[in-house]
Design a protein around this motif. Structure first.
Motif, PDB file in Angstrom:
ATOM      1  N   ASN B  91       0.800  -1.241   0.000  1.00  0.00           N
ATOM      2  CA  ASN B  91       0.000   0.000   0.000  1.00  0.00           C
ATOM      3  C   ASN B  91       0.822   1.276   0.000  1.00  0.00           C
ATOM      4  O   ASN B  91       0.248   2.358  -0.173  1.00  0.00           O
ATOM      5  N   THR B  92       2.121   1.167   0.175  1.00  0.00           N
ATOM      6  CA  THR B  92       2.930   2.393   0.076  1.00  0.00           C
ATOM      7  C   THR B  92       3.884   2.318  -1.118  1.00  0.00           C
ATOM      8  O   THR B  92       3.652   2.979  -2.122  1.00  0.00           O
ATOM      9  N   VAL B  93       4.887   1.454  -1.031  1.00  0.00           N
ATOM     10  CA  VAL B  93       5.921   1.427  -2.080  1.00  0.00           C
ATOM     11  C   VAL B  93       5.289   1.104  -3.446  1.00  0.00           C
ATOM     12  O   VAL B  93       5.444   1.865  -4.413  1.00  0.00           O
ATOM     13  N   TYR B  94       4.564  -0.012  -3.492  1.00  0.00           N
ATOM     14  CA  TYR B  94       3.981  -0.435  -4.769  1.00  0.00           C
ATOM     15  C   TYR B  94       2.953   0.587  -5.255  1.00  0.00           C
ATOM     16  O   TYR B  94       3.004   1.032  -6.411  1.00  0.00           O
ATOM     17  N   TYR B  95       2.040   0.978  -4.370  1.00  0.00           N
ATOM     18  CA  TYR B  95       0.958   1.866  -4.811  1.00  0.00           C
ATOM     19  C   TYR B  95       1.493   3.232  -5.256  1.00  0.00           C
ATOM     20  O   TYR B  95       1.085   3.771  -6.276  1.00  0.00           O
ATOM     21  N   PHE B  96       2.443   3.762  -4.489  1.00  0.00           N
ATOM     22  CA  PHE B  96       2.995   5.077  -4.837  1.00  0.00           C
ATOM     23  C   PHE B  96       3.775   5.000  -6.151  1.00  0.00           C
ATOM     24  O   PHE B  96       3.611   5.850  -7.031  1.00  0.00           O
ATOM     25  N   THR B  97       4.594   3.959  -6.292  1.00  0.00           N
ATOM     26  CA  THR B  97       5.387   3.805  -7.526  1.00  0.00           C
ATOM     27  C   THR B  97       4.461   3.703  -8.736  1.00  0.00           C
ATOM     28  O   THR B  97       4.669   4.375  -9.748  1.00  0.00           O
ATOM     29  N   MET B  98       3.449   2.865  -8.617  1.00  0.00           N
ATOM     30  CA  MET B  98       2.521   2.685  -9.735  1.00  0.00           C
ATOM     31  C   MET B  98       1.762   3.973 -10.040  1.00  0.00           C
ATOM     32  O   MET B  98       1.504   4.287 -11.205  1.00  0.00           O
ATOM     33  N   SER B  99       1.422   4.725  -8.979  1.00  0.00           N
ATOM     34  CA  SER B  99       0.717   5.994  -9.186  1.00  0.00           C
ATOM     35  C   SER B  99       1.598   6.977  -9.951  1.00  0.00           C
ATOM     36  O   SER B  99       1.148   7.671 -10.861  1.00  0.00           O
ATOM     37  N   VAL B 100       2.883   7.025  -9.547  1.00  0.00           N
ATOM     38  CA  VAL B 100       3.817   7.944 -10.216  1.00  0.00           C
ATOM     39  C   VAL B 100       3.998   7.523 -11.681  1.00  0.00           C
ATOM     40  O   VAL B 100       3.997   8.372 -12.584  1.00  0.00           O
ATOM     41  N   VAL B 101       4.102   6.215 -11.915  1.00  0.00           N
ATOM     42  CA  VAL B 101       4.262   5.721 -13.296  1.00  0.00           C
ATOM     43  C   VAL B 101       3.015   6.076 -14.112  1.00  0.00           C
ATOM     44  O   VAL B 101       3.099   6.608 -15.232  1.00  0.00           O
ATOM     45  N   ALA B 102       1.820   5.825 -13.523  1.00  0.00           N
ATOM     46  CA  ALA B 102       0.563   6.121 -14.228  1.00  0.00           C
ATOM     47  C   ALA B 102       0.455   7.624 -14.501  1.00  0.00           C
ATOM     48  O   ALA B 102       0.040   8.048 -15.579  1.00  0.00           O
ATOM     49  N   TYR B 103       0.864   8.427 -13.501  1.00  0.00           N
ATOM     50  CA  TYR B 103       0.842   9.886 -13.647  1.00  0.00           C
ATOM     51  C   TYR B 103       1.791  10.312 -14.768  1.00  0.00           C
ATOM     52  O   TYR B 103       1.434  11.135 -15.625  1.00  0.00           O
ATOM     53  N   GLY B 104       2.998   9.726 -14.756  1.00  0.00           N
ATOM     54  CA  GLY B 104       3.995  10.075 -15.766  1.00  0.00           C
ATOM     55  C   GLY B 104       3.490   9.761 -17.171  1.00  0.00           C
ATOM     56  O   GLY B 104       3.516  10.616 -18.065  1.00  0.00           O
ATOM     57  N   ILE B 105       2.991   8.529 -17.358  1.00  0.00           N
ATOM     58  CA  ILE B 105       2.518   8.115 -18.683  1.00  0.00           C
ATOM     59  C   ILE B 105       1.301   8.953 -19.081  1.00  0.00           C
ATOM     60  O   ILE B 105       1.208   9.469 -20.203  1.00  0.00           O
ATOM     61  N   GLY B 106       0.367   9.100 -18.117  1.00  0.00           N
ATOM     62  CA  GLY B 106      -0.857   9.855 -18.391  1.00  0.00           C
ATOM     63  C   GLY B 106      -0.564  11.296 -18.748  1.00  0.00           C
ATOM     64  O   GLY B 106      -1.128  11.854 -19.700  1.00  0.00           O
ATOM     65  N   ASN B 107       0.324  11.902 -17.996  1.00  0.00           N
ATOM     66  CA  ASN B 107       0.676  13.312 -18.222  1.00  0.00           C
ATOM     67  C   ASN B 107       1.335  13.498 -19.600  1.00  0.00           C
ATOM     68  O   ASN B 107       0.991  14.416 -20.345  1.00  0.00           O
ATOM     69  N   LEU B 108       2.229  12.558 -19.892  1.00  0.00           N
ATOM     70  CA  LEU B 108       2.937  12.618 -21.176  1.00  0.00           C
ATOM     71  C   LEU B 108       1.967  12.427 -22.346  1.00  0.00           C
ATOM     72  O   LEU B 108       1.961  13.200 -23.312  1.00  0.00           O
ATOM     73  N   LEU B 109       1.111  11.392 -22.203  1.00  0.00           N
ATOM     74  CA  LEU B 109       0.135  11.107 -23.260  1.00  0.00           C
ATOM     75  C   LEU B 109      -0.843  12.270 -23.440  1.00  0.00           C
ATOM     76  O   LEU B 109      -1.103  12.718 -24.559  1.00  0.00           O
TER      77      LEU B 109
END
Lengths: 285, 241
Positions: B91-109
């Protein structure tokens, strides 16, 4: 035989002033299949939970393979498999379930699991557990539990939901998975399906163990036969009218061995507990 | 009591989680990426992270809401410590990392699509990584402490953990507010303004040096997270099903 479970003066209650188990004591050994019987609400499932460390006793002590169950030591947990009456819901396929959970059990035998599934006529391990019927899911879990080769196997109503052929398969499979190191406790109401499987009958009544004897001893001390309504033999402990006639539980005075009728024994104990207990304690002494 | 930490048992639990939730996870993170694509440049990362993260953490121990699942979870041969570490990692490391990745891809797209559609040359705005208020490090610390609260909530409340945890937080906050109001009334008299009082952030504190709070807040949040993880450990150890 190695003693696997020692319960001494155990007290347990879910609600205040409603004791479920009080001053409860019981010893269970390896190499036996125990049939745990009792009416609804006697505390059979709770006893299995206490042994597994899922609920905690308020008094007394439980020793399970040298561990205190309430501490849930992983070395204890890897040697216990508990199959509850209602099953855990998962969408995993049988194959993935095995991948996910088998590594926790150091003695898990994949070949044995496959053989047991074949015997239960579960054809494909790709099948999702959520799409199987309750009976099929139960078969998978029973097969998995037997294949874990844990020292202690606790089965709560394992034959509920199984069809008639599967109940016979269950008996065969459990018998084949038994060894001198293992202890099985089967809590059930469906006593007829335990015939020829269990070697020890443990009956709970009024939240205590009122009977705990091996089938061998029961055969030596009691007979289960058909008789007549007019029989007045003093050795008759209990009579029950059935379609076949009058089934009688009698003191075994002749040394003749008859097949133990578990249901009849249970009913006899419920109606004439003092006499049966006295008979067994007399012979024990 | 053996509360040793065996990394293999933690890995096994993680493997078990991903095997059980593979499809749900793919679906979930695809939707999150889509949301970030649509809401790029809005700086909504924090809001989405807080709401979705709390739901994820508050459902961490949802197994206890269903007795057979609770039995299944407690019977897994791993120590309480290994189970809590696994939950924290998820709930912290995995969720935060995935959120940042999703944010990065989403923001870029989102930014690329927007520029193509509008024939513009707008710069991609990385609100998470730039700007004083959205420093990734402080976001992470706040996220970890918030997740620790919701994880504990999911251990305490077996039914409707999300709702009950939020209601408990509101109740605790309001109680602190009221206690603080009366304490300030006693100390400073009637001049205390009700509207100026928020738990721990009253005008008296607000007067203090801002940099002091900048240092203190992450320390307090980190300590809070650790304390809550320890409390969660004991709560799990005493859990019965």
């Amino acid at each position: 035989m190695t003693k696997l479970i020692t319960i001494k003066d155990l007290n347990f209650q879910y609600a205040k002033n409603a004791p479920l188990l009080s001053n409860f004591s019981l010893d269970l050994e390896a190499g036996h299949i125990y049939g745990l019987l009792g009416k609804n609400g006697e505390g059979k499932s709770t006893l299995l939970k206490l042994i597994s460390g899922l609920v905690f006793a308020q008094g007394g002590s439980i020793d399970v393979m040298g561990f205190k169950p309430q501490l849930r030591h992983p070395n204890m947990l890897q040697d216990i498999y508990f199959l509850p009456e209602d099953l855990y819901q998962t969408s995993l396929s049988i194959e993935k379930y095995e991948q996910a959970y088998a590594p926790y059990y150091p003695h898990f035998n994949a070949n044995q699991f496959n053989q047991l599934l074949t015997e239960f006529e579960i054809d494909s391990k790709k099948a999702s557990l959520s799409k199987l019927s309750h009976g099929q899911k139960k078969k998978v879990m029973i097969a998995f539990g037997l294949a874990t080769n844990t020292k202690l196997l606790l089965l709560d109503e394992p034959t509920n939901g199984l069809d008639i052929p599967s109940k016979a398969q269950f008996r065969r499979m459990v018998a084949s998975a038994m060894n001198r190191e293992r202890c099985l406790i089967i809590s059930t109401h469906q006593v007829r399906y335990l015939d020829g499987l269990i070697d020890n009958i443990t009956i709970m009544d009024h939240h205590k163990i009122s009977f705990n004897e091996t089938v061998e001893d029961i055969k030596k001390k009691l007979t289960f036969k058909l008789g007549n309504r007019t029989d007045t033999d003093e050795s008759i402990i209990y009579t029950e009218e059935t379609i076949q006639g009058f089934c009688q539980v009698k003191e075994n005075l002749t040394g003749e061995e008859t097949k133990v009728d578990i249901e009849l024994l249970f009913n006899a104990l419920m109606t004439n507990k003092i006499r049966i207990q006295a008979l067994f304690s007399k012979h024990d002494n | 009591m053996n509360q040793s930490i065996n990394p293999n048992k933690i890995l096994l639990q993680l493997k078990q989680y991903f095997l059980e939730n593979q499809e749900k996870e793919i679906m979930y993170w695809s939707i999150m990426t889509l949301i970030f694509t649509l809401m790029h440049q809005d700086g909504t990362f924090l809001f989405i992270l807080s709401i979705s993260g709390l739901i994820f953490a508050a459902r961490q121990f949802k197994a206890f809401g269903h007795t057979p699942s609770g039995i299944h979870y407690l019977m897994i041969p791993a120590t309480q410590t290994e189970k809590i570490i696994t939950a924290v990692l998820l709930n912290t490391v995995y969720y935060f990392t995935m959120s940042v990745v999703a944010y990065g891809i989403g923001n870029l797209l989102g930014s690329t699509l927007f520029n193509n559609m509008m024939s513009s040359q707008s710069e991609i705005y990385w609100s998470l990584f730039t700007g004083e208020r959205h420093q990734i490090w402080s976001v992470l610390i706040s996220f970890v402490s918030t997740q620790a609260i919701y994880m504990l909530g999911s251990l305490i409340f077996t039914k409707h953990p999300v709702r009950k945890t939020i209601l408990t937080i509101i109740a605790v906050t309001v109680s602190l507010y009221i206690i603080e109001y009366f304490v300030f009334q006693l100390v400073f008299g009637n001049e205390t303004k009700l509207t100026n009082l928020l738990p721990f952030f009253s005008e008296k504190f607000a007067d203090a040096d801002d940099s002091f709070f900048k240092v203190l807040t992450p320390i307090m949040e980190s300590v809070l997270a650790v304390v809550l993880w320890i409390v969660s450990y004991f709560r799990l150890a005493e859990k019965e099903v």
